[in-house]
Structures are given as structure tokens and as C-alpha cells.
Design a protein around this motif. Structure first.
Motif, PDB file in Angstrom:
ATOM      1  N   LEU A  55      54.481  38.175  40.663  1.00 24.94           N
ATOM      2  CA  LEU A  55      54.790  39.427  39.969  1.00 24.94           C
ATOM      3  C   LEU A  55      53.543  40.289  39.785  1.00 24.94           C
ATOM      4  CD1 LEU A  55      57.286  38.136  37.244  1.00 24.94           C
ATOM      5  CD2 LEU A  55      57.823  39.445  39.317  1.00 24.94           C
ATOM      6  N   ILE A  56      52.428  39.645  39.484  1.00 20.87           N
ATOM      7  CA  ILE A  56      51.177  40.397  39.344  1.00 20.87           C
ATOM      8  C   ILE A  56      50.765  40.995  40.681  1.00 20.87           C
ATOM      9  CG2 ILE A  56      48.715  40.237  38.801  1.00 20.87           C
ATOM     10  CD1 ILE A  56      49.410  38.030  36.801  1.00 20.87           C
ATOM     11  N   ALA A  57      50.919  40.224  41.758  1.00 23.15           N
ATOM     12  CA  ALA A  57      50.596  40.735  43.091  1.00 23.15           C
ATOM     13  C   ALA A  57      51.445  41.954  43.424  1.00 23.15           C
ATOM     14  CB  ALA A  57      50.799  39.637  44.140  1.00 23.15           C
ATOM     15  N   LEU A  58      52.730  41.897  43.098  1.00 26.24           N
ATOM     16  CA  LEU A  58      53.599  43.050  43.311  1.00 26.24           C
ATOM     17  C   LEU A  58      53.139  44.242  42.491  1.00 26.24           C
ATOM     18  CD1 LEU A  58      57.158  41.429  43.304  1.00 26.24           C
ATOM     19  CD2 LEU A  58      56.043  42.568  45.234  1.00 26.24           C
ATOM     20  N   ALA A  59      52.778  44.006  41.244  1.00 26.78           N
ATOM     21  CA  ALA A  59      52.348  45.086  40.356  1.00 26.78           C
ATOM     22  C   ALA A  59      51.085  45.762  40.879  1.00 26.78           C
ATOM     23  CB  ALA A  59      52.117  44.548  38.944  1.00 26.78           C
ATOM     24  N   THR A  60      50.184  44.986  41.461  1.00 26.07           N
ATOM     25  CA  THR A  60      48.954  45.590  41.983  1.00 26.07           C
ATOM     26  C   THR A  60      49.250  46.556  43.122  1.00 26.07           C
ATOM     27  OG1 THR A  60      48.544  43.807  43.594  1.00 26.07           O
ATOM     28  CG2 THR A  60      47.608  43.545  41.372  1.00 26.07           C
ATOM     29  N   GLN A  61      50.258  46.234  43.925  1.00 26.19           N
ATOM     30  CA  GLN A  61      50.595  47.111  45.043  1.00 26.19           C
ATOM     31  C   GLN A  61      51.332  48.360  44.585  1.00 26.19           C
ATOM     32  OE1 GLN A  61      49.056  46.276  47.993  1.00 26.19           O
ATOM     33  NE2 GLN A  61      48.288  44.838  46.470  1.00 26.19           N
ATOM     34  N   VAL A  62      52.065  48.253  43.484  1.00 27.18           N
ATOM     35  CA  VAL A  62      52.668  49.444  42.873  1.00 27.18           C
ATOM     36  C   VAL A  62      51.568  50.366  42.356  1.00 27.18           C
ATOM     37  CG1 VAL A  62      54.113  50.301  40.999  1.00 27.18           C
ATOM     38  CG2 VAL A  62      54.801  48.269  42.263  1.00 27.18           C
ATOM     39  N   ALA A  63      50.584  49.764  41.692  1.00 20.75           N
ATOM     40  CA  ALA A  63      49.499  50.544  41.092  1.00 20.75           C
ATOM     41  C   ALA A  63      48.641  51.241  42.140  1.00 20.75           C
ATOM     42  CB  ALA A  63      48.634  49.641  40.218  1.00 20.75           C
ATOM     43  N   THR A  64      48.584  50.702  43.346  1.00 18.63           N
ATOM     44  CA  THR A  64      47.705  51.259  44.380  1.00 18.63           C
ATOM     45  C   THR A  64      48.473  51.904  45.526  1.00 18.63           C
ATOM     46  OG1 THR A  64      47.597  49.104  45.476  1.00 18.63           O
ATOM     47  CG2 THR A  64      45.909  49.577  43.838  1.00 18.63           C
ATOM     48  N   ALA A  65      49.764  52.141  45.335  1.00 16.75           N
ATOM     49  CA  ALA A  65      50.617  52.648  46.415  1.00 16.75           C
ATOM     50  C   ALA A  65      50.183  54.014  46.921  1.00 16.75           C
ATOM     51  CB  ALA A  65      52.070  52.697  45.956  1.00 16.75           C
ATOM     52  N   THR A  66      49.545  54.818  46.096  1.00 15.03           N
ATOM     53  CA  THR A  66      49.166  56.176  46.503  1.00 15.03           C
ATOM     54  C   THR A  66      47.744  56.253  47.051  1.00 15.03           C
ATOM     55  OG1 THR A  66      48.461  56.701  44.240  1.00 15.03           O
ATOM     56  CG2 THR A  66      50.741  57.210  44.824  1.00 15.03           C
ATOM     57  N   GLN A  67      47.067  55.111  47.161  1.00 14.03           N
ATOM     58  CA  GLN A  67      45.712  55.135  47.705  1.00 14.03           C
ATOM     59  C   GLN A  67      45.741  55.468  49.192  1.00 14.03           C
ATOM     60  OE1 GLN A  67      44.337  55.335  44.597  1.00 14.03           O
ATOM     61  NE2 GLN A  67      42.598  54.591  45.780  1.00 14.03           N
ATOM     62  N   PRO A  68      44.692  56.119  49.715  1.00 11.51           N
ATOM     63  CA  PRO A  68      44.653  56.499  51.133  1.00 11.51           C
ATOM     64  C   PRO A  68      44.780  55.277  52.042  1.00 11.51           C
ATOM     65  CG  PRO A  68      42.869  57.539  49.897  1.00 11.51           C
ATOM     66  CD  PRO A  68      43.491  56.541  48.972  1.00 11.51           C
ATOM     67  N   ALA A  69      45.283  55.508  53.234  1.00 12.64           N
ATOM     68  CA  ALA A  69      45.461  54.415  54.192  1.00 12.64           C
ATOM     69  C   ALA A  69      44.151  53.684  54.477  1.00 12.64           C
ATOM     70  CB  ALA A  69      46.045  54.964  55.491  1.00 12.64           C
ATOM     71  N   SER A  70      43.045  54.414  54.443  1.00 10.90           N
ATOM     72  CA  SER A  70      41.742  53.805  54.732  1.00 10.90           C
ATOM     73  C   SER A  70      41.325  52.800  53.670  1.00 10.90           C
ATOM     74  CB  SER A  70      40.669  54.893  54.843  1.00 10.90           C
ATOM     75  OG  SER A  70      40.569  55.636  53.632  1.00 10.90           O
ATOM     76  N   GLN A  71      41.924  52.873  52.482  1.00 10.00           N
ATOM     77  CA  GLN A  71      41.557  51.990  51.377  1.00 10.00           C
ATOM     78  C   GLN A  71      42.626  50.957  51.044  1.00 10.00           C
ATOM     79  OE1 GLN A  71      40.387  54.331  47.966  1.00 10.00           O
ATOM     80  NE2 GLN A  71      39.394  55.871  49.240  1.00 10.00           N
ATOM     81  N   ARG A  72      43.802  51.078  51.613  1.00  5.72           N
ATOM     82  CA  ARG A  72      44.901  50.197  51.228  1.00  5.72           C
ATOM     83  C   ARG A  72      44.596  48.731  51.504  1.00  5.72           C
ATOM     84  NH1 ARG A  72      47.665  49.542  48.384  1.00  5.72           N
ATOM     85  NH2 ARG A  72      49.754  49.267  49.116  1.00  5.72           N
TER      86      ARG A  72
END
Length: 227
Positions: A55-72
Motif C-alpha cells: 500500500l505504501i508503494a502504491l501511495a508513493t506512485q500516486v504522490a509522484t504521478a505528475t513528475q516528468p518522465a525523465s524523473q519517474r
């Protein structure tokens, strides 16, 4: 955004569970682990812990979903492999060198693969490198001056955090440092009357507080940015 998240979120969960279930139980125990009453690595993966970790792993990807492709890719590693490292630290107060090095290799690969997607690949790689180096240097100095207040594992952890947030710029790096340090102080005050955790003089694992810093920095950037 949903399509992008639907790719990164499962990847984060798979990487997290793979390392927590297969790699962590196979880690070599430290020589003084039994003497310091350390919890064995093989006993760490339980159903409840793995569910929470996912669940924490999923939450981290929600929190960073708008980061640029170069940083994802950097944030993927931070929210999966580094998350497992932090998880081990939280449960044992140890930051295994093998896991830390594996995370570093993944960070380097993520930076190299993501750079071509940036408008200025060289600048992105420079920010990642400087963020990692500055974090390592700062925490190495703190480790030297603290006389056992923090473990060297936190020094190994620092460049992993600095690489991800460094790609966002100096302000984000500073915000992550401040937020992580503040979280550590609050956690230390909350536990000030408890006995030190095995193998530490500070009484708790500092890594999880530092790991919170980059995500707090993203929230700060979002709050201050244009809407």
C-alpha cells in the motif's frame, strides 16, 4: 496521468514484494546481531507487513504521478527498492549494505534511462549527481561529528534520497533535507522516554524520517507552484 500511473504503480509493488520476499530473508546477519537482540531478516516478511508495504508503494506512485518522465524512474526506485531498505531499517535499525548498493545501482540506471526524455539531459544528470553527492557529503560529516548518534547506514541512504529529489532542483533538495530532519526530530521527541533500539545510541531508526523528506518536498513544491 491514469495510464501512466497504471504502469508505474504495479511495477513499484512488484519490485517491492520481490525484494522483501526473496532478497531480505537471504541477507547475511551482522556478527553482533544476536548479541544486540536484532530481529532476524528471515522473520521480517509477514502477510500484514507485506500488505502495508504494498500500500505504501502504491501511495508513493500516486504522490509522484505528475513528475516528468525523465524523473519517474528515480521515484520508482525510491518508492520500491529504497522503501524496502527503509522497511528493514524501521524493523531492525539496520540498513544492510547489500540492499543499499542494489538501490544505488538502480538509481544510476534510472537516471541514465530517464535522462534522454528530459529537455536538457546533461542538466538533469548533473542535478541528480550533485543531489546525491551533496546528500552523501552532508550526512558523512554529520556521522563523523555525531560520535555514534547516527549509523553509517544513514550515510549510504543519503545519496539515494538526494539523487531523486536533486533532479527537482536546489529548492526541492533543501526542502527534503529540512522536512526529513524535522520528521526525525519529532520522532525522536516522541520516543525520548523509550530505551534505545538494538544496535543504536539514538534509540530509533532515523532512515524512515529521512525517506519522508523527498515526498514532503514534492508537496511543498505543489503547494507553492502555479495552479
Amino acid at each position: 496521468m491514469f495510464v501512466t500511473w497504471s504502469i508505474w504503480a504495479p511495477a513499484a509493488v512488484v519490485l517491492t514484494l520481490l525484494q522483501a520476499l526473496w532478497l531480505v530473508p537471504r541477507l547475511s546477519e551482522p556478527e553482533d546481531g544476536a548479541e544486540l537482540h536484532k530481529v532476524p531478516y528471515a522473520r521480517l516478511p509477514t502477510r500484514g507487513r507485506l500488505v502495508l508495504l504494498s500500500l505504501i508503494a502504491l501511495a508513493t506512485q500516486v504522490a509522484t504521478a505528475t513528475q516528468p518522465a525523465s524523473q519517474r524512474g528515480l521515484w520508482l526506485v525510491l518508492g520500491s527498492s529504497v522503501l524496502v531498505l527503509i522497511w528493514v531499517d524501521a524493523l531492525t535499525t539496520w540498513l544492510p549494505t547489500v540492499l543499499a548498493r542494489l538501490c544505488l545501482v538502480q538509481m544510476v540506471l534510472a537516471a541514465a534511462i530517464g535522462a534522454p526524455f528530459a529537455d536538457h539531459p546533461g542538466t538533469t544528470l548533473l542535478r541528480v549527481g550533485l543531489g546525491a553527492a551533496a546528500s552523501w557529503g552532508l550526512w558523512w560529516l554529520i556521522w563523523r561529528l555525531s560520535r555514534g548518534g547516527i549509523g553509517y547506514g544513514d550515510v549510504r541512504l543519503a545519496p539515494l534520497l538526494g539523487a531523486a529529489v536533486g533532479a527537482c532542483g536546489v529548492n526541492a533538495w533543501l526542502a527534503a533535507l529540512l522536512a526529513g530532519s524535522l520528521a526525525g526530530v519529532i520522532w525522536a521527541l516522541a520516543r525520548r522516554h523509550r530505551p534505545p533500539a538494538p544496535g543504536t545510541t539514538s534509540g530509533f531508526a532515523y532512515g524512515p524520517a529521512l525517506w519522508i523528506g523527498p515526498y514532503a518536498a514534492l508537496i511543498w513544491m505543489w503547494a507553492l507552484g502555479p495552479h
